[in-house]
Motif scaffolding. Structure first.
Motif, PDB file in Angstrom:
ATOM      1  N   ASP A   1       0.848  -1.193   0.000  1.00 41.65           N
ATOM      2  CA  ASP A   1       0.000   0.000   0.000  1.00 41.65           C
ATOM      3  C   ASP A   1       0.882   1.241   0.000  1.00 41.65           C
ATOM      4  OD1 ASP A   1      -2.391  -1.293  -0.098  1.00 41.65           O
ATOM      5  OD2 ASP A   1      -2.846  -1.107   2.037  1.00 41.65           O
TER       6      ASP A   1
ATOM      7  N   SER B   1      -0.301   8.197   2.245  1.00 41.10           N
ATOM      8  CA  SER B   1      -0.034   9.624   2.363  1.00 41.10           C
ATOM      9  C   SER B   1      -0.315  10.010   3.813  1.00 41.10           C
ATOM     10  CB  SER B   1      -0.940  10.409   1.402  1.00 41.10           C
ATOM     11  OG  SER B   1      -0.791  11.794   1.591  1.00 41.10           O
TER      12      SER B   1
ATOM     13  N   THR C   1       5.320  18.260  -3.326  1.00 40.46           N
ATOM     14  CA  THR C   1       4.232  17.379  -2.919  1.00 40.46           C
ATOM     15  C   THR C   1       4.707  16.520  -1.763  1.00 40.46           C
ATOM     16  OG1 THR C   1       4.922  15.717  -4.536  1.00 40.46           O
ATOM     17  CG2 THR C   1       3.219  17.285  -5.224  1.00 40.46           C
TER      18      THR C   1
ATOM     19  N   GLN D   1       5.251  10.086  -0.077  1.00 41.79           N
ATOM     20  CA  GLN D   1       4.365   8.969   0.239  1.00 41.79           C
ATOM     21  C   GLN D   1       5.197   7.808   0.758  1.00 41.79           C
ATOM     22  OE1 GLN D   1       2.240   8.549  -3.519  1.00 41.79           O
ATOM     23  NE2 GLN D   1       0.500   9.647  -2.656  1.00 41.79           N
TER      24      GLN D   1
ATOM     25  N   ARG E   1      -3.984   8.458   4.524  1.00 41.98           N
ATOM     26  CA  ARG E   1      -4.802   8.103   3.369  1.00 41.98           C
ATOM     27  C   ARG E   1      -4.080   7.062   2.524  1.00 41.98           C
ATOM     28  NH1 ARG E   1      -8.973  11.452   1.789  1.00 41.98           N
ATOM     29  NH2 ARG E   1      -9.480   9.624   0.549  1.00 41.98           N
TER      30      ARG E   1
ATOM     31  N   SER F   1      -3.194   5.842  -1.049  1.00 41.01           N
ATOM     32  CA  SER F   1      -3.122   6.495  -2.357  1.00 41.01           C
ATOM     33  C   SER F   1      -3.335   5.542  -3.531  1.00 41.01           C
ATOM     34  CB  SER F   1      -1.765   7.184  -2.519  1.00 41.01           C
ATOM     35  OG  SER F   1      -1.550   8.107  -1.483  1.00 41.01           O
ATOM     36  N   ASN F   2      -3.240   4.237  -3.288  1.00 43.45           N
ATOM     37  CA  ASN F   2      -3.342   3.287  -4.410  1.00 43.45           C
ATOM     38  C   ASN F   2      -4.380   2.201  -4.153  1.00 43.45           C
ATOM     39  OD1 ASN F   2      -1.868   2.062  -2.373  1.00 43.45           O
ATOM     40  ND2 ASN F   2      -0.551   0.921  -3.782  1.00 43.45           N
ATOM     41  N   TYR F   3      -5.531   2.597  -3.605  1.00 37.38           N
ATOM     42  CA  TYR F   3      -6.615   1.639  -3.356  1.00 37.38           C
ATOM     43  C   TYR F   3      -7.282   1.338  -4.706  1.00 37.38           C
ATOM     44  CZ  TYR F   3     -10.187  -0.666  -0.504  1.00 37.38           C
ATOM     45  OH  TYR F   3     -10.997  -1.602   0.089  1.00 37.38           O
TER      46      TYR F   3
ATOM     47  N   THR G   1      -9.459   3.068  -9.486  1.00 31.63           N
ATOM     48  CA  THR G   1      -8.935   3.579  -8.218  1.00 31.63           C
ATOM     49  C   THR G   1     -10.098   4.116  -7.389  1.00 31.63           C
ATOM     50  OG1 THR G   1      -6.842   4.176  -9.254  1.00 31.63           O
ATOM     51  CG2 THR G   1      -7.349   5.218  -7.154  1.00 31.63           C
TER      52      THR G   1
ATOM     53  N   SER H   1     -11.282   6.322  -4.337  1.00 32.35           N
ATOM     54  CA  SER H   1     -10.762   7.436  -3.538  1.00 32.35           C
ATOM     55  C   SER H   1     -11.172   7.356  -2.070  1.00 32.35           C
ATOM     56  CB  SER H   1     -11.231   8.767  -4.131  1.00 32.35           C
ATOM     57  OG  SER H   1     -12.651   8.817  -4.164  1.00 32.35           O
TER      58      SER H   1
ATOM     59  N   GLU I   1     -11.661   4.586  -0.339  1.00 27.22           N
ATOM     60  CA  GLU I   1     -11.124   3.367   0.265  1.00 27.22           C
ATOM     61  C   GLU I   1     -12.217   2.434   0.767  1.00 27.22           C
ATOM     62  OE1 GLU I   1      -8.959   5.369   3.183  1.00 27.22           O
ATOM     63  OE2 GLU I   1      -7.726   6.411   1.721  1.00 27.22           O
TER      64      GLU I   1
END
Length: 265
Positions: free
Chosen positions: A51, A54, A91, A94, A142, A144-146, A161, A163, A165
């Motif tokens: 996973d 963030s 940014t 992660q 959070r 980020s790659n769910y 994806t 958002s 989750e």
């Protein structure tokens, strides 16, 4: 006699159509769920290896929280390619969860978050930060790659994806444009890999209302839904392939026959 034969054939046709219709609607026998006496726990996704998280740390003193909010510079060339007037903006860094369920967090070091929900991970990080901050920080985690994938007899197969989750089987099918008329509702296959790398294939019957009570109703990150085609689709595909083969063979034979006739003249 012919009259009775016609009635019998008509009755058989009606019975077969009724039987096939029963396999089409989702969530039949809803009383099973409506009369369910037990409380259904709310679903909360758990963090798994690979996973991408963030994590932000906020306090009333931004300077004190700065060491825990690492940033990375956006590639200026990419930014300029997207918009000539865009400037590179930093940014947040992660964090990739390793196979042991750990992340390498600034200052604190390795933290094991695998198997925790977002709220549990936030509480754990907040506790780890207490020796370094004068006041209790606000920690936000959070994923980020769910991502989930839907394949087979659906209108728009692909990967999606999520958002928030949280996504269930029916929502995943809606993202893929729902099943086609050729999809088998009674045998949708869920392919899942757990935190230890163990894979399993779970058959789901979407015509049964007790699906919403199942532990497989909500999808986990990287789950795959496969909708199998029914016999009609399989046979039509086979017929199409066979027909194409016969047409090609026939064309070759006709061409050879014409060539032989022309030579023998």
């Amino acid at each position: 006699m012919k009259k009775y034969l016609f009635i019998a054939l008509l009755a058989a046709g009606l019975m077969s159509s009724c039987t096939s219709y029963k396999n089409v609607p989702y969530l039949q026998d809803i009383e099973t769920v409506n009369n369910y006496g037990k409380e259904i726990p709310l679903y909360d996704a758990k963090i798994m290896p690979k996973d991408l998280l963030s994590i932000t740390v906020n306090t009333t003193d931004p300077q004190a929280a700065a060491p825990f909010n690492l940033t990375m510079q956006t590639n200026l060339n990419v930014a300029l390619a997207q918009n000539a007037y865009t400037t590179a903006q930093p940014t947040l860094q992660q964090y990739l969860v390793n196979n042991k369920g750990e992340i390498d967090f600034p200052v604190i070091g390795r933290i094991k978050v695998g198997g925790l929900t977002k709220n549990q991970a936030e509480d754990l990080i907040r506790e780890k930060l207490q020796p370094y901050l004068k006041e209790a920080p606000i920690v936000t985690v959070r994923m980020s790659n769910y991502k989930i994938s839907v394949l087979g007899e659906v209108a728009r197969p692909g990967s999606f994806t999520v958002s928030n989750e949280k996504v269930n089987v029916l929502e995943a099918l809606a993202m893929a444009g729902d099943m086609t008329v050729y999809g088998v509702r009674t045998n949708v296959k869920l392919i899942r890999e757990d935190a230890d790398g163990k894979r399993e294939i779970i058959p789901l019957d979407l015509t049964k209302s007790d699906l919403v009570l199942s532990p497989y109703f909500y999808l986990k990150q990287n789950d795959i839904l496969y909708v199998t085609p029914n016999e009609t689709k399989a046979k039509s595909s086979d017929i199409g392939t066979t027909t194409t083969t016969w047409i090609s063979a026939t064309s070759i034979l006709i061409s050879l026959a014409s060539l032989i006739v022309n030579i023998l003249r």
